[in-house]
Write an enzyme that holds these catalytic residues in place. Structure first.
Site, PDB file in Angstrom:
ATOM      1  N   ASN A   2      -9.014   7.386  -2.872  1.00  0.00           N
ATOM      2  CA  ASN A   2      -8.407   6.823  -1.650  1.00  0.00           C
ATOM      3  C   ASN A   2      -6.736   7.185  -1.480  1.00  0.00           C
ATOM      4  O   ASN A   2      -6.424   8.265  -1.901  1.00  0.00           O
ATOM      5  CB  ASN A   2      -9.084   5.282  -0.893  1.00  0.00           C
ATOM      6  CG  ASN A   2      -8.757   4.292  -1.941  1.00  0.00           C
ATOM      7  OD1 ASN A   2      -9.253   4.633  -3.159  1.00  0.00           O
ATOM      8  ND2 ASN A   2      -8.048   3.368  -1.508  1.00  0.00           N
ATOM      9  N   ASP A   3      -6.142   6.176  -1.316  1.00  0.00           N
ATOM     10  CA  ASP A   3      -4.617   6.378  -0.770  1.00  0.00           C
ATOM     11  C   ASP A   3      -3.713   7.217  -1.748  1.00  0.00           C
ATOM     12  O   ASP A   3      -3.936   7.001  -2.875  1.00  0.00           O
ATOM     13  CB  ASP A   3      -3.871   4.914  -0.757  1.00  0.00           C
ATOM     14  CG  ASP A   3      -4.574   4.093  -0.119  1.00  0.00           C
ATOM     15  OD1 ASP A   3      -5.777   4.102   0.423  1.00  0.00           O
ATOM     16  OD2 ASP A   3      -4.155   2.777  -0.257  1.00  0.00           O
ATOM     17  N   GLN A  19      -5.244   6.549  -5.304  1.00  0.00           N
ATOM     18  CA  GLN A  19      -6.228   5.340  -5.857  1.00  0.00           C
ATOM     19  C   GLN A  19      -7.524   6.200  -6.328  1.00  0.00           C
ATOM     20  O   GLN A  19      -8.340   7.161  -5.496  1.00  0.00           O
ATOM     21  CB  GLN A  19      -6.479   4.665  -4.464  1.00  0.00           C
ATOM     22  CG  GLN A  19      -5.338   3.760  -4.276  1.00  0.00           C
ATOM     23  CD  GLN A  19      -4.942   2.762  -5.245  1.00  0.00           C
ATOM     24  OE1 GLN A  19      -5.836   1.674  -4.945  1.00  0.00           O
ATOM     25  NE2 GLN A  19      -4.161   2.819  -6.161  1.00  0.00           N
ATOM     26  N   TRP A  27     -15.668   3.664  -4.083  1.00  0.00           N
ATOM     27  CA  TRP A  27     -14.709   2.749  -4.161  1.00  0.00           C
ATOM     28  C   TRP A  27     -14.848   1.634  -5.100  1.00  0.00           C
ATOM     29  O   TRP A  27     -15.972   1.151  -5.274  1.00  0.00           O
ATOM     30  CB  TRP A  27     -14.078   1.985  -2.975  1.00  0.00           C
ATOM     31  CG  TRP A  27     -12.796   1.225  -3.157  1.00  0.00           C
ATOM     32  CD1 TRP A  27     -11.562   1.714  -3.057  1.00  0.00           C
ATOM     33  CD2 TRP A  27     -12.641  -0.050  -3.446  1.00  0.00           C
ATOM     34  NE1 TRP A  27     -10.576   0.789  -3.318  1.00  0.00           N
ATOM     35  CE2 TRP A  27     -11.177  -0.161  -3.481  1.00  0.00           C
ATOM     36  CE3 TRP A  27     -13.389  -1.229  -3.560  1.00  0.00           C
ATOM     37  CZ2 TRP A  27     -10.510  -1.507  -3.621  1.00  0.00           C
ATOM     38  CZ3 TRP A  27     -12.996  -2.314  -3.906  1.00  0.00           C
ATOM     39  CH2 TRP A  27     -11.616  -2.760  -4.003  1.00  0.00           C
ATOM     40  N   PHE A  59      -3.810  -0.989  -7.731  1.00  0.00           N
ATOM     41  CA  PHE A  59      -3.857  -0.949  -6.244  1.00  0.00           C
ATOM     42  C   PHE A  59      -2.618   0.057  -5.932  1.00  0.00           C
ATOM     43  O   PHE A  59      -1.763   0.447  -6.728  1.00  0.00           O
ATOM     44  CB  PHE A  59      -3.850  -2.002  -5.259  1.00  0.00           C
ATOM     45  CG  PHE A  59      -5.221  -2.426  -5.324  1.00  0.00           C
ATOM     46  CD1 PHE A  59      -6.493  -2.052  -5.999  1.00  0.00           C
ATOM     47  CD2 PHE A  59      -5.614  -3.356  -4.099  1.00  0.00           C
ATOM     48  CE1 PHE A  59      -7.695  -2.431  -5.699  1.00  0.00           C
ATOM     49  CE2 PHE A  59      -6.921  -3.972  -4.045  1.00  0.00           C
ATOM     50  CZ  PHE A  59      -7.877  -3.601  -4.756  1.00  0.00           C
TER      51      PHE A  59
HETATM   52  C1  FRU Z   1      -5.921   1.087   1.543  1.00  0.00           C
HETATM   53  C2  FRU Z   1      -6.109   0.025   0.351  1.00  0.00           C
HETATM   54  C3  FRU Z   1      -4.557  -0.674   0.096  1.00  0.00           C
HETATM   55  C4  FRU Z   1      -5.052  -0.978  -1.231  1.00  0.00           C
HETATM   56  C5  FRU Z   1      -5.927   0.093  -1.685  1.00  0.00           C
HETATM   57  C6  FRU Z   1      -6.983  -0.385  -2.796  1.00  0.00           C
HETATM   58  O1  FRU Z   1      -6.735   1.946   1.459  1.00  0.00           O
HETATM   59  O2  FRU Z   1      -6.970  -1.018   0.693  1.00  0.00           O
HETATM   60  O3  FRU Z   1      -4.175  -1.729   0.733  1.00  0.00           O
HETATM   61  O4  FRU Z   1      -3.766  -1.040  -2.243  1.00  0.00           O
HETATM   62  O5  FRU Z   1      -6.364   0.882  -0.751  1.00  0.00           O
HETATM   63  O6  FRU Z   1      -7.656   0.725  -3.277  1.00  0.00           O
END
Ligand code: FRU
Length: 435
Positions: A2-3, A19, A27, A59
Protein backbone atom coordinates in the site's frame (compact mmCIF):
# COMPACT_ATOMS: atom_id res chain seq x y z
CA UNK A 1 1.84 -3.01 -1.24
CA UNK A 2 0.00 0.00 0.00
CA UNK A 3 1.33 3.51 0.72
CA UNK A 4 4.71 4.77 -0.49
CA UNK A 5 6.88 5.77 2.50
CA UNK A 6 10.15 7.49 3.37
CA UNK A 7 10.77 8.92 -0.11
CA UNK A 8 14.33 10.17 -0.26
CA UNK A 9 17.16 10.80 -2.70
CA UNK A 10 20.56 9.80 -1.37
CA UNK A 11 22.54 12.03 -3.76
CA UNK A 12 22.81 9.14 -6.19
CA UNK A 13 19.52 7.24 -6.38
CA UNK A 14 15.87 7.55 -5.44
CA UNK A 15 14.69 5.35 -2.60
CA UNK A 16 11.13 4.20 -2.22
CA UNK A 17 9.92 2.33 0.85
CA UNK A 18 6.36 1.11 0.95
CA UNK A 19 3.78 -0.56 3.18
CA UNK A 20 4.21 -4.27 2.58
CA UNK A 21 3.05 -7.65 3.79
CA UNK A 22 5.74 -10.19 2.85
CA UNK A 23 3.45 -13.16 3.58
CA UNK A 24 0.44 -12.63 1.33
CA UNK A 25 -1.11 -10.23 -1.21
CA UNK A 26 -3.50 -8.87 1.41
CA UNK A 27 -3.02 -6.14 4.02
CA UNK A 28 -1.44 -7.31 7.31
CA UNK A 29 1.86 -7.87 9.16
CA UNK A 30 3.07 -4.51 7.85
CA UNK A 31 6.76 -4.01 7.01
CA UNK A 32 8.57 -1.37 4.94
CA UNK A 33 9.49 -2.86 1.57
CA UNK A 34 12.28 -1.12 -0.36
CA UNK A 35 13.16 -0.32 -3.98
CA UNK A 36 15.67 1.99 -5.69
CA UNK A 37 15.72 3.79 -9.02
CA UNK A 38 17.80 6.18 -11.09
CA UNK A 39 14.89 7.65 -13.04
CA UNK A 40 11.76 7.05 -10.90
CA UNK A 41 10.43 4.65 -13.55
CA UNK A 42 12.64 1.57 -13.53
CA UNK A 43 12.80 0.13 -10.02
CA UNK A 44 15.03 -2.50 -8.48
CA UNK A 45 13.72 -4.44 -5.49
CA UNK A 46 15.94 -4.49 -2.38
CA UNK A 47 15.49 -6.51 0.83
CA UNK A 48 12.87 -5.38 3.33
CA UNK A 49 13.99 -2.24 5.18
CA UNK A 50 11.93 -2.34 8.40
CA UNK A 51 10.12 -5.22 10.10
CA UNK A 52 7.63 -5.26 12.98
CA UNK A 53 8.97 -5.57 16.55
CA UNK A 54 7.56 -5.51 20.10
CA UNK A 55 6.19 -1.98 19.52
CA UNK A 56 4.07 -3.16 16.60
CA UNK A 57 3.74 -3.09 12.84
CA UNK A 58 5.64 -0.50 10.82
CA UNK A 59 3.05 1.90 9.44
CA UNK A 60 3.57 4.87 7.13
CA UNK A 61 6.08 7.66 7.59
CA UNK A 62 8.79 9.70 5.97
CA UNK A 63 12.59 9.93 5.97
CA UNK A 64 15.12 12.73 6.13
CA UNK A 65 18.87 13.24 5.84
CA UNK A 66 20.23 14.71 9.08
CA UNK A 67 23.13 16.66 7.53
CA UNK A 68 24.07 18.55 10.71
CA UNK A 69 23.80 15.62 13.12
CA UNK A 70 21.01 17.25 15.11
CA UNK A 71 19.84 13.84 16.37
CA UNK A 72 23.25 12.50 17.37
CA UNK A 73 23.27 9.57 14.92
CA UNK A 74 26.10 11.10 12.88
CA UNK A 75 26.25 13.82 10.22
CA UNK A 76 24.44 12.73 7.08
CA UNK A 77 22.55 9.91 8.79
CA UNK A 78 19.31 8.84 7.13
CA UNK A 79 16.51 8.93 9.68
CA UNK A 80 13.09 7.37 9.08
CA UNK A 81 10.19 8.61 11.20
CA UNK A 82 7.27 6.19 11.12
CA UNK A 83 4.23 5.02 13.06
CA UNK A 84 4.49 1.92 15.21
CA UNK A 85 1.02 0.36 15.35
CA UNK A 86 0.40 -2.00 18.25
CA UNK A 87 -3.13 -3.27 17.65
CA UNK A 88 -4.42 0.29 17.30
CA UNK A 89 -2.04 2.03 19.73
CA UNK A 90 -0.18 4.37 17.35
CA UNK A 91 3.12 5.99 18.30
CA UNK A 92 5.90 7.62 16.29
CA UNK A 93 9.34 6.01 16.16
CA UNK A 94 12.73 6.46 14.50
CA UNK A 95 15.04 4.20 12.51
CA UNK A 96 18.56 5.12 11.41
CA UNK A 97 20.78 4.12 8.50
CA UNK A 98 24.04 5.23 6.95
CA UNK A 99 23.32 3.75 3.52
CA UNK A 100 19.51 4.05 3.27
CA UNK A 101 19.37 0.28 2.90
CA UNK A 102 20.31 -1.27 6.26
CA UNK A 103 18.18 0.26 8.98
CA UNK A 104 18.31 0.02 12.74
CA UNK A 105 15.48 1.10 14.99
CA UNK A 106 16.29 3.70 17.66
CA UNK A 107 16.58 2.21 21.17
CA UNK A 108 14.60 5.16 22.60
CA UNK A 109 11.42 4.42 20.59
CA UNK A 110 8.72 5.58 20.61
CA UNK A 111 9.53 9.29 20.41
CA UNK A 112 5.95 10.60 20.29
CA UNK A 113 2.91 9.01 21.95
CA UNK A 114 -0.72 10.10 21.63
CA UNK A 115 -2.66 11.87 24.36
CA UNK A 116 -4.74 9.36 26.34
CA UNK A 117 -7.62 7.97 24.34
CA UNK A 118 -6.44 9.27 20.92
CA UNK A 119 -6.73 6.43 18.43
CA UNK A 120 -5.84 7.57 14.92
CA UNK A 121 -2.43 9.18 15.41
CA UNK A 122 -0.23 8.36 12.46
CA UNK A 123 1.80 8.90 9.30
CA UNK A 124 4.42 11.53 10.27
CA UNK A 125 5.74 13.70 7.46
CA UNK A 126 8.96 15.24 8.74
CA UNK A 127 11.09 17.89 7.06
CA UNK A 128 13.67 20.55 7.83
CA UNK A 129 12.33 24.08 8.02
CA UNK A 130 14.51 27.15 7.81
CA UNK A 131 13.39 30.63 8.88
CA UNK A 132 15.25 33.87 9.66
CA UNK A 133 15.30 32.76 13.28
CA UNK A 134 16.96 29.39 12.61
CA UNK A 135 16.26 25.84 11.41
CA UNK A 136 14.26 23.06 13.01
CA UNK A 137 12.41 19.85 12.16
CA UNK A 138 8.68 19.93 11.54
CA UNK A 139 6.25 17.04 11.64
CA UNK A 140 2.69 16.95 10.35
CA UNK A 141 0.64 14.06 11.65
CA UNK A 142 -2.86 12.79 10.81
CA UNK A 143 -4.87 12.69 14.04
CA UNK A 144 -8.52 11.72 13.63
CA UNK A 145 -9.98 14.31 11.27
CA UNK A 146 -7.23 16.83 12.06
CA UNK A 147 -3.66 17.63 11.08
CA UNK A 148 -1.34 18.22 14.01
CA UNK A 149 1.89 20.16 13.53
CA UNK A 150 4.97 19.64 15.72
CA UNK A 151 8.54 20.89 15.92
CA UNK A 152 11.78 19.43 17.20
CA UNK A 153 15.46 20.34 17.38
CA UNK A 154 16.74 16.77 17.45
CA UNK A 155 14.04 14.48 15.93
CA UNK A 156 13.64 12.90 19.38
CA UNK A 157 11.69 15.48 21.43
CA UNK A 158 8.60 16.86 19.75
CA UNK A 159 6.37 19.80 20.75
CA UNK A 160 2.95 20.34 19.25
CA UNK A 161 2.68 23.79 17.65
CA UNK A 162 -0.80 23.83 16.05
CA UNK A 163 -3.89 21.86 15.12
CA UNK A 164 -5.85 22.26 11.88
CA UNK A 165 -9.18 20.71 11.01
CA UNK A 166 -9.29 20.94 7.20
CA UNK A 167 -12.58 21.89 5.61
CA UNK A 168 -13.90 19.24 3.24
CA UNK A 169 -17.25 18.42 1.71
CA UNK A 170 -17.62 15.48 4.13
CA UNK A 171 -19.35 15.66 7.51
CA UNK A 172 -16.85 13.22 9.02
CA UNK A 173 -13.68 11.46 7.97
CA UNK A 174 -10.41 9.94 9.18
CA UNK A 175 -7.34 11.70 7.77
CA UNK A 176 -4.31 9.65 6.70
CA UNK A 177 -0.87 10.23 5.18
CA UNK A 178 -0.51 14.04 5.29
CA UNK A 179 1.97 15.71 2.98
CA UNK A 180 3.34 19.25 3.03
CA UNK A 181 5.52 20.64 0.24
CA UNK A 182 6.59 24.00 -1.05
CA UNK A 183 5.82 24.39 -4.77
CA UNK A 184 6.85 26.95 -7.38
CA UNK A 185 4.11 29.09 -8.94
CA UNK A 186 4.37 28.99 -12.74
CA UNK A 187 7.89 29.91 -13.85
CA UNK A 188 8.24 32.71 -11.33
CA UNK A 189 10.34 32.97 -8.17
CA UNK A 190 7.12 32.81 -6.20
CA UNK A 191 6.09 29.73 -4.28
CA UNK A 192 3.39 28.55 -1.90
CA UNK A 193 2.98 25.64 0.48
CA UNK A 194 0.59 22.84 -0.40
CA UNK A 195 -0.77 20.48 2.23
CA UNK A 196 -2.63 17.31 1.28
CA UNK A 197 -3.99 14.20 2.94
CA UNK A 198 -5.96 11.06 2.16
CA UNK A 199 -9.45 10.36 3.43
CA UNK A 200 -11.30 7.41 4.89
CA UNK A 201 -14.89 8.57 4.29
CA UNK A 202 -17.86 7.48 6.37
CA UNK A 203 -19.31 4.08 5.43
CA UNK A 204 -21.14 4.13 2.09
CA UNK A 205 -19.95 7.62 1.04
CA UNK A 206 -17.91 8.03 -2.16
CA UNK A 207 -16.23 11.45 -2.26
CA UNK A 208 -15.20 12.89 -5.62
CA UNK A 209 -11.57 12.47 -4.65
CA UNK A 210 -10.04 10.49 -1.78
CA UNK A 211 -7.03 12.79 -1.61
CA UNK A 212 -7.48 16.53 -1.06
CA UNK A 213 -5.16 19.53 -1.03
CA UNK A 214 -5.03 23.22 -0.19
CA UNK A 215 -2.48 25.92 -0.93
CA UNK A 216 -1.44 28.11 1.95
CA UNK A 217 1.33 29.48 4.07
CA UNK A 218 3.49 27.53 6.51
CA UNK A 219 5.79 29.21 9.05
CA UNK A 220 7.29 26.04 10.46
CA UNK A 221 4.61 25.80 13.15
CA UNK A 222 1.24 26.42 11.53
CA UNK A 223 -0.30 25.92 8.09
CA UNK A 224 -2.88 28.53 7.08
CA UNK A 225 -4.81 27.84 3.86
CA UNK A 226 -5.06 30.77 1.41
CA UNK A 227 -8.83 30.52 1.76
CA UNK A 228 -9.51 29.03 5.21
CA UNK A 229 -13.26 28.72 4.52
CA UNK A 230 -13.02 26.90 1.20
CA UNK A 231 -13.23 23.10 1.13
CA UNK A 232 -9.95 21.38 0.25
CA UNK A 233 -9.87 20.31 -3.40
CA UNK A 234 -9.49 16.94 -5.09
CA UNK A 235 -5.94 15.90 -5.95
CA UNK A 236 -7.15 13.05 -8.16
CA UNK A 237 -10.68 12.12 -9.20
CA UNK A 238 -10.15 8.48 -10.17
CA UNK A 239 -11.22 5.65 -7.90
CA UNK A 240 -7.82 4.21 -7.04
CA UNK A 241 -5.19 6.83 -6.17
CA UNK A 242 -4.39 7.09 -2.46
CA UNK A 243 -1.68 8.23 -0.05
CA UNK A 244 0.53 10.27 -2.41
CA UNK A 245 3.89 11.32 -0.98
CA UNK A 246 6.62 13.44 -2.54
CA UNK A 247 10.33 13.33 -3.05
CA UNK A 248 11.03 16.84 -1.94
CA UNK A 249 13.68 18.45 -4.13
CA UNK A 250 15.49 15.62 -5.81
CA UNK A 251 18.60 16.32 -7.85
CA UNK A 252 16.67 18.60 -10.23
CA UNK A 253 15.23 20.69 -7.41
CA UNK A 254 11.67 19.68 -8.18
CA UNK A 255 8.94 17.99 -6.17
CA UNK A 256 7.75 14.64 -7.53
CA UNK A 257 4.86 12.76 -5.93
CA UNK A 258 3.86 9.15 -6.27
CA UNK A 259 0.72 7.47 -4.97
CA UNK A 260 -0.58 4.01 -4.28
CA UNK A 261 -3.09 2.56 -6.72
CA UNK A 262 -5.41 0.79 -4.31
CA UNK A 263 -6.62 -2.31 -6.11
CA UNK A 264 -7.66 -4.30 -3.05
CA UNK A 265 -11.07 -4.76 -4.65
CA UNK A 266 -9.63 -5.97 -7.96
CA UNK A 267 -6.79 -8.29 -7.03
CA UNK A 268 -8.83 -10.83 -5.10
CA UNK A 269 -9.56 -12.63 -8.37
CA UNK A 270 -6.02 -12.39 -9.65
CA UNK A 271 -3.79 -15.45 -9.73
CA UNK A 272 -0.57 -13.41 -9.50
CA UNK A 273 0.91 -13.21 -5.99
CA UNK A 274 0.84 -9.43 -5.70
CA UNK A 275 -1.61 -6.66 -5.02
CA UNK A 276 -1.28 -2.87 -5.23
CA UNK A 277 0.88 -0.80 -7.52
CA UNK A 278 2.48 2.62 -7.70
CA UNK A 279 0.96 5.44 -9.68
CA UNK A 280 3.11 7.17 -12.22
CA UNK A 281 5.41 9.72 -10.57
CA UNK A 282 4.12 13.26 -11.11
CA UNK A 283 6.03 16.53 -10.97
CA UNK A 284 4.03 19.00 -8.88
CA UNK A 285 3.78 22.74 -9.37
CA UNK A 286 1.24 25.50 -8.96
CA UNK A 287 -0.23 27.58 -11.71
CA UNK A 288 -2.22 30.75 -11.26
CA UNK A 289 -5.29 31.40 -13.41
CA UNK A 290 -7.47 34.45 -12.76
CA UNK A 291 -5.95 34.82 -9.31
CA UNK A 292 -6.65 31.23 -8.22
CA UNK A 293 -3.93 28.64 -7.63
CA UNK A 294 -4.27 25.22 -9.29
CA UNK A 295 -2.17 22.15 -8.56
CA UNK A 296 -0.52 20.96 -11.73
CA UNK A 297 0.68 17.36 -12.11
CA UNK A 298 2.94 16.43 -14.99
CA UNK A 299 3.83 12.77 -15.49
CA UNK A 300 7.48 11.77 -15.31
CA UNK A 301 8.12 9.82 -18.50
CA UNK A 302 11.14 8.25 -20.14
CA UNK A 303 10.32 7.68 -23.78
CA UNK A 304 13.80 6.91 -25.09
CA UNK A 305 12.93 3.32 -26.04
CA UNK A 306 9.41 3.95 -27.39
CA UNK A 307 8.08 4.07 -30.95
CA UNK A 308 7.27 7.76 -31.35
CA UNK A 309 4.82 9.29 -33.77
CA UNK A 310 3.61 12.84 -34.21
CA UNK A 311 0.46 13.52 -36.21
CA UNK A 312 -2.15 16.12 -36.97
CA UNK A 313 -5.52 14.42 -37.17
CA UNK A 314 -7.94 16.29 -39.49
CA UNK A 315 -11.59 16.79 -38.47
CA UNK A 316 -13.69 13.67 -38.99
CA UNK A 317 -10.66 11.35 -39.16
CA UNK A 318 -9.85 8.36 -36.95
CA UNK A 319 -6.40 7.03 -36.21
CA UNK A 320 -6.13 3.37 -35.13
CA UNK A 321 -2.99 1.90 -33.61
CA UNK A 322 -2.00 -1.16 -31.64
CA UNK A 323 0.57 -1.07 -28.86
CA UNK A 324 2.09 -3.33 -26.26
CA UNK A 325 0.70 -2.92 -22.78
CA UNK A 326 2.03 0.64 -22.47
CA UNK A 327 1.08 3.71 -24.48
CA UNK A 328 1.30 7.45 -23.90
CA UNK A 329 -0.85 9.90 -25.83
CA UNK A 330 -0.04 13.56 -25.56
CA UNK A 331 -2.74 15.73 -27.01
CA UNK A 332 -1.72 19.24 -28.04
CA UNK A 333 -3.64 22.27 -26.78
CA UNK A 334 -7.35 21.63 -26.88
CA UNK A 335 -9.01 24.59 -28.62
CA UNK A 336 -12.45 26.05 -29.10
CA UNK A 337 -13.53 23.71 -31.91
CA UNK A 338 -11.97 20.58 -30.42
CA UNK A 339 -13.77 17.35 -29.76
CA UNK A 340 -11.60 14.28 -29.50
CA UNK A 341 -12.14 10.76 -28.19
CA UNK A 342 -9.12 8.71 -27.14
CA UNK A 343 -10.16 5.13 -26.63
CA UNK A 344 -8.06 2.34 -25.13
CA UNK A 345 -9.05 -1.31 -25.15
CA UNK A 346 -7.13 -4.54 -24.60
CA UNK A 347 -6.83 -6.56 -27.85
CA UNK A 348 -7.75 -9.80 -26.07
CA UNK A 349 -11.45 -9.09 -26.63
CA UNK A 350 -12.36 -8.40 -23.02
CA UNK A 351 -15.15 -5.86 -22.74
CA UNK A 352 -13.01 -3.41 -20.75
CA UNK A 353 -12.31 -0.09 -22.36
CA UNK A 354 -11.65 3.46 -21.32
CA UNK A 355 -12.51 6.51 -23.39
CA UNK A 356 -11.10 9.91 -22.60
CA UNK A 357 -13.42 12.44 -24.27
CA UNK A 358 -12.05 15.94 -24.61
CA UNK A 359 -13.69 19.11 -25.73
CA UNK A 360 -12.76 22.75 -25.34
CA UNK A 361 -13.80 22.88 -21.69
CA UNK A 362 -13.69 19.41 -20.16
CA UNK A 363 -12.12 15.98 -20.11
CA UNK A 364 -14.62 13.21 -19.41
CA UNK A 365 -13.63 9.68 -18.63
CA UNK A 366 -15.94 6.90 -19.77
CA UNK A 367 -15.04 3.41 -18.58
CA UNK A 368 -15.96 -0.18 -19.15
CA UNK A 369 -18.66 0.18 -21.78
CA UNK A 370 -20.86 1.99 -19.27
CA UNK A 371 -21.49 4.70 -21.80
CA UNK A 372 -21.97 7.36 -19.13
CA UNK A 373 -19.06 9.61 -18.17
CA UNK A 374 -17.65 8.31 -14.94
CA UNK A 375 -15.92 11.57 -14.18
CA UNK A 376 -15.66 14.97 -15.82
CA UNK A 377 -12.73 17.29 -15.17
CA UNK A 378 -12.78 20.97 -16.12
CA UNK A 379 -9.82 21.76 -18.33
CA UNK A 380 -9.87 25.46 -17.57
CA UNK A 381 -9.42 28.42 -19.86
CA UNK A 382 -5.78 27.92 -20.70
CA UNK A 383 -6.36 24.31 -21.88
CA UNK A 384 -2.76 23.24 -22.47
CA UNK A 385 -1.69 19.73 -23.41
CA UNK A 386 -3.43 16.69 -21.92
CA UNK A 387 -1.42 13.52 -21.30
CA UNK A 388 -2.93 10.06 -21.06
CA UNK A 389 -0.73 7.19 -19.91
CA UNK A 390 -1.91 3.59 -20.06
CA UNK A 391 0.38 1.00 -18.54
CA UNK A 392 -0.64 -2.62 -17.87
CA UNK A 393 -4.21 -1.69 -17.12
CA UNK A 394 -3.50 1.55 -15.18
CA UNK A 395 -4.97 4.63 -16.81
CA UNK A 396 -3.74 8.03 -15.73
CA UNK A 397 -4.98 11.29 -17.21
CA UNK A 398 -3.13 14.55 -16.58
CA UNK A 399 -4.97 17.78 -17.36
CA UNK A 400 -3.41 21.26 -17.38
CA UNK A 401 -4.99 22.53 -14.16
CA UNK A 402 -5.55 19.23 -12.42
CA UNK A 403 -6.88 17.18 -10.81
CA UNK A 404 -5.49 14.01 -12.29
CA UNK A 405 -7.58 10.91 -12.91
CA UNK A 406 -6.01 7.55 -11.96
CA UNK A 407 -7.74 4.22 -12.29
CA UNK A 408 -7.19 0.57 -13.04
CA UNK A 409 -9.17 -0.21 -16.16
CA UNK A 410 -8.49 -3.88 -16.70
CA UNK A 411 -6.28 -6.81 -15.77
CA UNK A 412 -3.34 -8.01 -17.74
CA UNK A 413 -0.37 -7.11 -19.83
CA UNK A 414 -1.71 -7.93 -23.31
CA UNK A 415 -1.58 -5.64 -26.36
CA UNK A 416 -3.77 -2.57 -26.60
CA UNK A 417 -5.85 -1.01 -29.29
CA UNK A 418 -5.81 2.77 -29.37
CA UNK A 419 -8.23 4.90 -31.37
CA UNK A 420 -8.00 8.65 -31.74
CA UNK A 421 -11.25 9.96 -33.15
CA UNK A 422 -11.35 13.63 -34.06
CA UNK A 423 -15.05 14.49 -33.91
CA UNK A 424 -14.49 18.23 -33.88
CA UNK A 425 -14.17 20.94 -36.51
CA UNK A 426 -10.45 21.65 -36.08
CA UNK A 427 -7.39 19.45 -36.63
CA UNK A 428 -5.88 18.06 -33.45
CA UNK A 429 -2.22 17.44 -32.87
CA UNK A 430 -1.18 14.27 -31.07
CA UNK A 431 2.00 12.55 -30.07
CA UNK A 432 1.88 8.83 -29.43
CA UNK A 433 4.57 6.81 -27.66
CA UNK A 434 4.18 3.04 -27.88
CA UNK A 435 6.07 0.28 -26.18
C1 FRU B 1 -3.13 4.45 4.53
C2 FRU B 1 -2.78 3.73 5.84
C3 FRU B 1 -1.97 4.64 6.77
C4 FRU B 1 -1.26 3.65 7.63
C5 FRU B 1 -0.97 2.54 6.67
C6 FRU B 1 -1.05 1.15 7.25
O1 FRU B 1 -3.38 3.55 3.49
O2 FRU B 1 -3.95 3.26 6.47
O3 FRU B 1 -2.74 5.56 7.48
O4 FRU B 1 -0.11 4.16 8.21
O5 FRU B 1 -1.91 2.65 5.61
O6 FRU B 1 -0.67 0.20 6.32
Amino acid sequence: MNDPNGLLHDGDRYHLYYQHNPDAPVWGNIHWGHAVSDDLLRWEHLPIALAPDELGWVFSGSAVVDRDDTAGFGAGAFVAVFTHDDAGLQRQSLAVSDDATNWEKFAGNPVLSPPDGTKDFRDPKVQRFTADTGSWWTMVLAVGDELWFHRSDDLRDWTRTSVLRPRTELASLVAEVPELVRLPIDDSDESAWVASFSIIPPEGVRPRGRVVWAAGDFDGERFVPVDPDAPWRAFDVGPELYAPMAWDRGPHGDVVAVGWMDESGVAAERAAPWCGRLSLPRRLSLTRVDGALHLRQQPVLAADDAVHERASVPPGVRLDRTAGSTVVVRLGAVGRASEVDLSFRPVDGSAASTVVRLDAATASIVRQEQGEPEMTVELGPSAGAVDVVVDRGSIEVFTPLGPSYSAIGWEGTGDLRLRIDNRGAAPCSVEVYRW
